[in-house]
Motif scaffolding. Structure first.
Motif, PDB file in Angstrom:
ATOM      1  N   ALA A 298       0.837  -1.210   0.000  1.00 26.47           N
ATOM      2  CA  ALA A 298       0.000   0.000   0.000  1.00 26.47           C
ATOM      3  C   ALA A 298       0.866   1.252   0.000  1.00 26.47           C
ATOM      4  CB  ALA A 298      -0.930   0.003   1.206  1.00 26.47           C
ATOM      5  N   THR A 299       0.349   2.321  -0.572  1.00 24.16           N
ATOM      6  CA  THR A 299       1.021   3.617  -0.568  1.00 24.16           C
ATOM      7  C   THR A 299       0.562   4.407   0.656  1.00 24.16           C
ATOM      8  OG1 THR A 299       1.370   3.809  -2.951  1.00 24.16           O
ATOM      9  CG2 THR A 299       1.102   5.862  -1.736  1.00 24.16           C
ATOM     10  N   PHE A 300       1.519   5.054   1.342  1.00 25.90           N
ATOM     11  CA  PHE A 300       1.149   5.855   2.513  1.00 25.90           C
ATOM     12  C   PHE A 300       2.027   7.100   2.602  1.00 25.90           C
ATOM     13  CE2 PHE A 300       4.450   3.060   4.306  1.00 25.90           C
ATOM     14  CZ  PHE A 300       5.242   3.977   4.987  1.00 25.90           C
ATOM     15  N   LEU A 301       1.506   8.097   3.314  1.00 30.04           N
ATOM     16  CA  LEU A 301       2.226   9.331   3.619  1.00 30.04           C
ATOM     17  C   LEU A 301       2.093   9.587   5.111  1.00 30.04           C
ATOM     18  CD1 LEU A 301       0.630  11.558   0.828  1.00 30.04           C
ATOM     19  CD2 LEU A 301       2.884  10.523   0.690  1.00 30.04           C
TER      20      LEU A 301
ATOM     21  N   ALA B  29       5.922   6.211   1.419  1.00 28.56           N
ATOM     22  CA  ALA B  29       6.219   5.059   0.565  1.00 28.56           C
ATOM     23  C   ALA B  29       5.198   5.076  -0.563  1.00 28.56           C
ATOM     24  CB  ALA B  29       6.141   3.753   1.355  1.00 28.56           C
ATOM     25  N   LYS B  30       5.650   5.469  -1.753  1.00 25.03           N
ATOM     26  CA  LYS B  30       4.783   5.490  -2.929  1.00 25.03           C
ATOM     27  C   LYS B  30       5.078   4.232  -3.738  1.00 25.03           C
ATOM     28  CE  LYS B  30       4.815  10.546  -3.130  1.00 25.03           C
ATOM     29  NZ  LYS B  30       5.158  11.736  -3.941  1.00 25.03           N
ATOM     30  N   ARG B  31       4.109   3.341  -3.782  1.00 24.47           N
ATOM     31  CA  ARG B  31       4.327   2.025  -4.374  1.00 24.47           C
ATOM     32  C   ARG B  31       3.445   1.821  -5.610  1.00 24.47           C
ATOM     33  NH1 ARG B  31       3.986  -0.233   1.788  1.00 24.47           N
ATOM     34  NH2 ARG B  31       6.212  -0.072   2.290  1.00 24.47           N
ATOM     35  N   LEU B  32       4.099   1.435  -6.691  1.00 26.03           N
ATOM     36  CA  LEU B  32       3.413   1.217  -7.954  1.00 26.03           C
ATOM     37  C   LEU B  32       3.968  -0.027  -8.639  1.00 26.03           C
ATOM     38  CD1 LEU B  32       3.456   4.831  -9.454  1.00 26.03           C
ATOM     39  CD2 LEU B  32       1.477   3.669  -8.473  1.00 26.03           C
TER      40      LEU B  32
END
Length: 456
Positions: free
Chosen positions: A350-353, A366-369
């Motif tokens: 998952a992407t989180f800030l 963590a920007k996840r693609l």
């Protein structure tokens, strides 16, 4: 006379206690205004503010970690139509976003500032499982781009295969393709290129607009709604966050804006942060989230726009690239079922800030693609003639991540949060001292009054 002096002194103490407590209470709204003015002044994007240096060039190092999918049964897939069996290899880590912004130009009449963001990637062997020369069996990119230059070329099994063995460096950054006579790579070109131009609001006239993107490049979606740019670049937001409201940020990797929702509060090196995460609706099918309708550009591949979890960004990349969350997290079940070896996980994919609520700074993210490409039936590509249906195949997933270090955390607390904490301490100390003096003097006054009555 002595008793009168005592009573008078206690009454004076009660009055002083009330005055001190009231002063502390009065300081709350006044102090809040002082806090807002102090923080606001430092968050404007202009030379001399706390925000400026970090805006020009990121304080904390930013890394991109790549996990490549190695196809274990390429021959079986081609000859028998079997599901691709995937094994994840990684991370292969690169330091990125280490170059300062360029062509910075202030536009004071519009309270905006424009710039270019240079791209660069430096391999970090100590943070990787192997070297860039490690090889991986992956989809032949020349076959995947059949809808553009390849659509006019007839290929046979004698001169091209569905899969190929390439190094990590080649798959990510490019190689000379013998069929197309050009350079192919998932992120080619990268080093030496620029993202932008961007124009963002400085917050000088309205701090709630600070860092919000005013304009970027050109449109890709040919749709007013989909081409809207909402929010910042994700590195910072307007101060004094309301956890009930989503955060909006623009991702150039997918050429669209997304939102993140509050999940929980955390402690990061002694600093309270709010964690915001991308909700499942972000890449939901248009049937579930109508706002995604204009992102549906291929009715065949998306099964009449019912596909969830995948975004077709071919128009912005110039090749058939499909973006998802890693391991097709929040995607349609058949995406995972069409291949073997995937295991979607909220914790890992998952992407989180993590955003500090007073300043709006993202202190960890963590920007996840995941980058996917597709193969399917084709009448002109021989190797695909036996393929019965379209398969969106994972090629690589990435995690772009950064977190403030101890030194930055201490400086952050000293320069900004310590002022806020000091003012709050003064407020509550005055209220506490005033209340204590009021209670003690009131009790003493009652006792002295009672004794005087007894004497009388």
């Amino acid at each position: 006379m002595g008793c009168c002096n005592k009573l008078c002194g206690l009454k004076a103490g009660i009055g002083a206690g009330i005055a001190v407590a009231v002063l502390g209470i009065i300081l709350i709204p006044v102090g809040n205004n002082i806090i807002r003015e102090t923080v606001t002044k430092e968050l404007v994007i202009e030379p001399g503010t706390t925000a400026w240096d970090n805006w020009v060039s990121a304080d904390a190092p930013v890394y991109r970690q790549f996990w490549l999918f190695d196809v274990q049964n390429p021959q079986d897939v081609v000859e028998n139509g079997s599901k691709p069996k995937l094994v994840e290899k990684g991370p292969y880590t690169y330091k990125t976003r280490y170059l300062p912004k360029e062509n910075i130009t202030a536009n004071p009449e519009h309270y905006t500032i424009s710039f270019l963001l240079p791209a660069g990637a430096i391999f970090e062997p100590s943070m990787s499982v192997g070297s860039e020369e490690d090889s991986v069996t992956s989809l032949n990119l020349a076959v995947a781009v059949r809808h553009s230059p390849l659509s006019h070329v007839t290929l046979s099994l004698n001169n091209v295969s569905l899969f190929q063995r390439r190094t990590v460096r080649e798959i990510l950054w490019g190689y000379k393709d013998p069929i197309l006579k050009g350079t192919l790579g998932l992120f080619f070109p990268y080093n030496g290129t620029y993202d932008g131009p961007y124009s963002v609001f400085t917050g000088k006239d309205d701090i709630s607009k600070v860092s919000i993107i005013d304009s970027w490049k050109v449109s890709f979606w040919n749709n007013t709604y989909c081409d809207m740019i909402n929010g910042t670049d994700g590195s910072s937001f307007s101060p004094f966050l309301d956890k009930k409201k989503p955060l909006y940020f623009f991702s150039p990797d997918i050429s669209r804006s997304v939102s993140a929702e509050y999940e929980r509060s955390l402690d990061l090196k002694g600093i309270e942060v709010y964690r915001f995460k991308l909700p499942p609706l972000t890449l939901a099918s248009p049937a579930v989230n109508p706002d995604n309708q204009c992102f549906c550009t291929d009715y065949v591949v998306t099964k009449n726009c019912t596909l969830a979890g995948v975004l077709d960004i071919s128009s912005s990349r110039g090749q058939p690239v499909y973006i998802s969350l890693p391991h097709f997290l929040h995607g349609s079940p058949y995406l995972v079922e069409d291949v073997e070896g995937l295991g979607p996980s909220e914790e890992h994919h998952a992407t989180f800030l993590d955003v500090e609520p007073t300043t709006g700074f993202s202190l960890r993210f963590a920007k996840r693609l995941q980058v996917n490409m597709m193969y399917g039936p084709s009448k002109i590509i021989t190797v695909l003639k036996k393929v019965k249906d379209y398969t969106i195949l994972p090629i690589v997933w990435l995690n772009e991540t950064a977190s403030l270090d101890d030194e930055t955390a201490d400086r952050f607390k000293k320069e900004l949060l310590s002022r806020v904490d000091m003012l709050e301490t003064v407020q509550f100390t005055l209220i506490g001292l005033g209340s204590a003096a009021l209670v003690l003097c009131t009790v003493a006054h009652c006792l002295v009054s009672r004794n005087n009555n007894k004497l009388v």
